[in-house]
Structure formats: structure tokens, C-alpha cells
Motif scaffolding. Structure first.
Motif, PDB file in Angstrom:
ATOM      1  N   LYS A  21       0.842  -1.204   0.000  1.00 30.30           N
ATOM      2  CA  LYS A  21       0.000   0.000   0.000  1.00 30.30           C
ATOM      3  C   LYS A  21       0.872   1.247   0.000  1.00 30.30           C
ATOM      4  N   ALA A  22       1.948   1.189   0.803  1.00 26.13           N
ATOM      5  CA  ALA A  22       2.858   2.346   0.880  1.00 26.13           C
ATOM      6  C   ALA A  22       3.501   2.601  -0.481  1.00 26.13           C
ATOM      7  N   ALA A  23       3.661   1.526  -1.261  1.00 27.64           N
ATOM      8  CA  ALA A  23       4.253   1.687  -2.597  1.00 27.64           C
ATOM      9  C   ALA A  23       3.208   2.148  -3.615  1.00 27.64           C
ATOM     10  N   GLY A  24       1.984   2.366  -3.149  1.00 27.06           N
ATOM     11  CA  GLY A  24       0.946   2.909  -4.027  1.00 27.06           C
ATOM     12  C   GLY A  24       0.124   1.866  -4.768  1.00 27.06           C
ATOM     13  N   LEU A  25       0.282   0.604  -4.395  1.00 27.05           N
ATOM     14  CA  LEU A  25      -0.484  -0.439  -5.090  1.00 27.05           C
ATOM     15  C   LEU A  25      -1.856  -0.630  -4.438  1.00 27.05           C
ATOM     16  N   GLN A  26      -2.804  -1.067  -5.257  1.00 23.21           N
ATOM     17  CA  GLN A  26      -4.129  -1.400  -4.716  1.00 23.21           C
ATOM     18  C   GLN A  26      -4.086  -2.819  -4.170  1.00 23.21           C
ATOM     19  N   VAL A  27      -4.382  -2.942  -2.889  1.00 17.48           N
ATOM     20  CA  VAL A  27      -4.234  -4.226  -2.213  1.00 17.48           C
ATOM     21  C   VAL A  27      -5.495  -4.540  -1.422  1.00 17.48           C
ATOM     22  N   GLU A  28      -5.913  -5.804  -1.474  1.00 18.07           N
ATOM     23  CA  GLU A  28      -7.007  -6.228  -0.591  1.00 18.07           C
ATOM     24  C   GLU A  28      -6.602  -7.517   0.113  1.00 18.07           C
ATOM     25  N   LEU A  29      -6.740  -7.486   1.423  1.00 16.00           N
ATOM     26  CA  LEU A  29      -6.439  -8.673   2.227  1.00 16.00           C
ATOM     27  C   LEU A  29      -7.689  -9.549   2.267  1.00 16.00           C
ATOM     28  N   ILE A  30      -7.561 -10.785   1.819  1.00 11.34           N
ATOM     29  CA  ILE A  30      -8.748 -11.661   1.784  1.00 11.34           C
ATOM     30  C   ILE A  30      -8.393 -13.045   2.349  1.00 11.34           C
ATOM     31  N   PRO A  31      -9.413 -13.804   2.757  1.00 10.42           N
ATOM     32  CA  PRO A  31      -9.140 -15.177   3.191  1.00 10.42           C
ATOM     33  C   PRO A  31      -8.643 -15.994   1.990  1.00 10.42           C
ATOM     34  N   VAL A  32      -7.761 -16.929   2.223  1.00  8.53           N
ATOM     35  CA  VAL A  32      -7.230 -17.736   1.127  1.00  8.53           C
ATOM     36  C   VAL A  32      -8.362 -18.564   0.501  1.00  8.53           C
ATOM     37  N   PRO A  33      -8.582 -18.405  -0.802  1.00  7.05           N
ATOM     38  CA  PRO A  33      -9.654 -19.165  -1.461  1.00  7.05           C
ATOM     39  C   PRO A  33      -9.374 -20.671  -1.409  1.00  7.05           C
ATOM     40  N   ARG A  34     -10.428 -21.463  -1.535  1.00  3.64           N
ATOM     41  CA  ARG A  34     -10.287 -22.925  -1.420  1.00  3.64           C
ATOM     42  C   ARG A  34      -9.285 -23.493  -2.420  1.00  3.64           C
ATOM     43  N   GLN A  35      -9.287 -22.928  -3.654  1.00  2.00           N
ATOM     44  CA  GLN A  35      -8.420 -23.483  -4.710  1.00  2.00           C
ATOM     45  C   GLN A  35      -6.935 -23.248  -4.448  1.00  2.00           C
ATOM     46  N   VAL A  36      -6.658 -22.261  -3.617  1.00  2.00           N
ATOM     47  CA  VAL A  36      -5.270 -21.812  -3.445  1.00  2.00           C
ATOM     48  C   VAL A  36      -4.640 -22.504  -2.253  1.00  2.00           C
ATOM     49  N   LYS A  37      -3.408 -22.970  -2.467  1.00  2.00           N
ATOM     50  CA  LYS A  37      -2.713 -23.645  -1.354  1.00  2.00           C
ATOM     51  C   LYS A  37      -1.811 -22.659  -0.628  1.00  2.00           C
ATOM     52  N   SER A  38      -1.979 -22.615   0.664  1.00  2.00           N
ATOM     53  CA  SER A  38      -1.144 -21.721   1.465  1.00  2.00           C
ATOM     54  C   SER A  38      -1.132 -22.216   2.895  1.00  2.00           C
ATOM     55  N   SER A  39      -0.045 -21.954   3.581  1.00  2.00           N
ATOM     56  CA  SER A  39       0.046 -22.392   4.980  1.00  2.00           C
ATOM     57  C   SER A  39      -0.720 -21.438   5.886  1.00  2.00           C
ATOM     58  N   CYS A  40      -1.078 -20.264   5.350  1.00  2.00           N
ATOM     59  CA  CYS A  40      -1.741 -19.269   6.191  1.00  2.00           C
ATOM     60  C   CYS A  40      -3.124 -18.957   5.651  1.00  2.00           C
ATOM     61  N   GLY A  41      -4.023 -18.481   6.491  1.00  2.00           N
ATOM     62  CA  GLY A  41      -5.424 -18.308   6.111  1.00  2.00           C
ATOM     63  C   GLY A  41      -5.742 -17.047   5.357  1.00  2.00           C
ATOM     64  N   PHE A  42      -4.800 -16.106   5.322  1.00  2.00           N
ATOM     65  CA  PHE A  42      -5.054 -14.851   4.617  1.00  2.00           C
ATOM     66  C   PHE A  42      -4.014 -14.606   3.531  1.00  2.00           C
ATOM     67  N   CYS A  43      -4.433 -13.915   2.490  1.00  2.00           N
ATOM     68  CA  CYS A  43      -3.523 -13.622   1.389  1.00  2.00           C
ATOM     69  C   CYS A  43      -3.878 -12.237   0.841  1.00  2.00           C
ATOM     70  N   LEU A  44      -3.155 -11.810  -0.184  1.00  2.00           N
ATOM     71  CA  LEU A  44      -3.409 -10.466  -0.727  1.00  2.00           C
ATOM     72  C   LEU A  44      -3.821 -10.543  -2.178  1.00  2.00           C
ATOM     73  N   LEU A  45      -4.827  -9.751  -2.524  1.00  2.00           N
ATOM     74  CA  LEU A  45      -5.139  -9.508  -3.934  1.00  2.00           C
ATOM     75  C   LEU A  45      -4.455  -8.198  -4.284  1.00  2.00           C
ATOM     76  N   VAL A  46      -3.591  -8.237  -5.283  1.00  2.00           N
ATOM     77  CA  VAL A  46      -2.792  -7.047  -5.593  1.00  2.00           C
ATOM     78  C   VAL A  46      -2.916  -6.700  -7.068  1.00  2.00           C
ATOM     79  N   ASP A  47      -3.234  -5.456  -7.333  1.00  2.00           N
ATOM     80  CA  ASP A  47      -3.192  -4.968  -8.701  1.00  2.00           C
ATOM     81  C   ASP A  47      -1.749  -4.528  -8.947  1.00  2.00           C
ATOM     82  N   VAL A  48      -0.944  -5.424  -9.582  1.00  2.00           N
ATOM     83  CA  VAL A  48       0.506  -5.196  -9.585  1.00  2.00           C
ATOM     84  C   VAL A  48       0.976  -4.187 -10.624  1.00  2.00           C
TER      85      VAL A  48
END
Lengths: 82, 206
Positions: A21-48
Motif C-alpha cells: 500500500k505504501a508503494a501505491g499499489l491497490q491491495v485487498e487482504l482476503i481469506p485464502v480461497p479454497r483453490q489456493v494452497k497456502s500455509s496461512c489463512g489470509f492472502c493479498l489480492l494485488v493490482d501489480v
């Protein structure tokens, strides 16, 4: 381009959110979707846009391409991003 | 013959007092028109909703600042009885929540950052859900989710676009001094909230 970035922990996801966010990107913190594998429950949607390198620097463990829902659907879909 | 007008001055009264006065007056009857002056936006919204429910014609006159004068003319059909609460006409789909009550800006006790993170996640997940509640009601610190700058604002707007009514407790907005920064949905009062909660299956979170 909208990418989903996974992190090792919620703390890292929260920290990365601040960095991006500080770098000016649009970011949304969301729960990790079912299809996505991750060790943690939250991830970021980023308009890179053209700042893909920032995601690596933010500590992202995995990157996924985002497919917006078809009309009449509400759930996004995700594919692994190389 | 001139119409009989009953005049109520509800300025300075905290929400939901003006609404209670109007309900009482309407239940008593004995006039053609009820004129009530209020000075807070939540009371105004409550009265407008109540007028629609009670099938009154409404004329509104802005006085100054947040002050306004509402003239309610009962249609003469059936005036509502005291204690009667506005309810929604359509029944909820069987087994589905009609209302999601969010009573805090975070989910559960414990670390506040985690609680807020969970709430943001919950609201995002709702936007991806096929089946939606009819209403999301925000109370206490839950109203912070609906104000300008909230991380959940975009998701609440998405829900609203999909037909979910987003309602914030007027007393709570006023308590936290957030009334002016409400950025999605409407303002409601305890009568309406109680009515909605009793109307069908409710999920409470926060």
C-alpha cells in the motif's frame, strides 16, 4: 494485472499489505480461497501493474493469476502464476 | 374547516425519542396532520421510514443546518398500533439467514488486529457467496465498517449492489460521532432492528 499473493503467516500478510500500500499499489487482504494452497489463512489480492518485483520483495510465497467471475457468478477463480 | 395540526418539537431529543413521540401521537390520533421538528439526521431517516410504513404522506421542510420539519398526514386507512413494528413483506428463503447482525468491527475476543482481520475476511467472503442475507445490520463498533476509509467499505457496497440492505444503528453512529462519515447503506433504530431480528433466521457475528 490482478495477482493473488500468499504468505507464510497472517503477520507477514498484514506486513506485506502495508508495504505494498505504501508503494501505491491497490491491495485487498482476503481469506485464502479454497483453490489456493497456502500455509496461512489470509492472502493479498494485488493490482501489480508493472511492479511485480514488489511482490517478491514483500515476501510472497506463492503467486496466482485471478480470473474474475463470469456474469451471474460471484466467486473468483485462480491459476498458479509462474 | 381548517385541518387540525398537532405540533411536536423533538429537537435535542436523542434517537429514538422523536420516533417514539411520533408513534405515540399517531396511535392517539385526533388530528389531520402531525408536524414534527427534528435536528438529527438519524431521527429524520427513522421518521421517513416510519411514515412510509404507517402510510402517511410526508412533506419535508428544511429549517436550518440539520434541522427539518416533517409533516405527516395519515392516509386514514389504518393507523399503526403502538408496539407494532415495521416488518418486511417477503419471507426469507427456508433455512437461510435473513439478517446478519454484526455487533463489533472485529470477530471474537482476543487480539484486536486479528479480530478486525477476521471481520474483513468475513465480509469479503460474503461478497463471493451465492446466497446472501436480506440485511446486514451493524451495531456498536460494527458501524465503523460502514464509514469512509473502512477497509470493508468496498465489500459492503458490493453487497448493497447485490440487493442486501446495509443498516447502521443510528445511536451507535452518534455515540462514536461517525454519523457524518457513514458511506454505505442507511441509518436505523432499535425498533426496526428488533423487528428485523425477529423476522427470520439471524446470524450474529462480531
Amino acid at each position: 494485472m490482478l495477482l493473488l499473493a500468499t504468505y507464510a503467516s497472517s503477520h507477514e500478510a498484514l506486513r506485506a499489505e502495508q508495504i505494498l500500500k505504501a508503494a501505491g499499489l491497490q491491495v485487498e487482504l482476503i481469506p485464502v480461497p479454497r483453490q489456493v494452497k497456502s500455509s496461512c489463512g489470509f492472502c493479498l489480492l494485488v493490482d501489480v501493474q508493472d511492479h511485480g518485483h514488489l511482490l517478491q520483495e514483500s515476501g510472497a510465497k506463492g503467486l496466482w493469476r485471478v480470473k474474475e467471475p463470469e456474469p451471474g457468478q460471484y466467486r473468483r477463480n485462480y491459476e498458479p502464476h509462474l | 374547516m381548517n385541518p387540525i395540526c398537532r405540533v411536536l418539537d423533538a429537537r435535542g431529543l436523542p434517537c429514538p425519542q422523536p420516533l417514539i413521540l411520533a408513534r405515540k401521537a399517531l396511535a392517539e390520533g385526533g388530528f389531520d396532520m402531525l408536524e414534527i421538528t427534528v435536528d438529527d439526521p438519524a431521527s429524520r431517516e427513522n421518521l421517513l421510514k416510519f411514515a412510509a410504513y404507517a402510510k402517511c404522506q410526508v412533506e419535508e421542510e428544511r429549517v436550518e443546518g440539520a434541522q427539518c420539519r416533517l409533516r405527516l398526514t395519515p392516509s386514514g386507512a389504518s393507523s399503526p398500533q403502538a408496539g407494532e413494528i415495521p416488518t418486511c413483506a417477503s419471507a426469507p428463503e427456508a433455512g437461510r439467514a435473513a439478517v446478519v447482525l454484526i455487533a463489533a468491527d472485529g470477530i471474537g475476543q482476543g487480539d484486536l488486529d486479528l479480530a478486525r482481520l477476521l471481520m474483513r475476511g468475513f465480509l469479503y467472503t460474503l461478497t463471493e457467496s451465492e446466497h446472501l442475507p436480506r440485511r446486514v445490520i451493524l451495531m456498536n463498533s460494527g458501524v465503523r465498517l460502514a464509514i469512509k476509509g473502512s477497509g470493508s467499505l468496498a465489500n459492503l457496497k458490493k453487497l448493497e449492489d447485490r440487493g442486501v440492505e446495509i443498516l447502521s444503528c443510528g445511536t451507535c453512529l452518534e455515540f462514536y460521532k461517525l454519523t457524518d462519515t457513514l458511506a454505505v447503506g442507511g441509518i436505523t433504530n432499535m425498533y426496526e432492528i428488533a423487528g428485523h431480528l425477529l423476522e427470520g433466521p439471524t446470524v450474529s457475528i462480531g
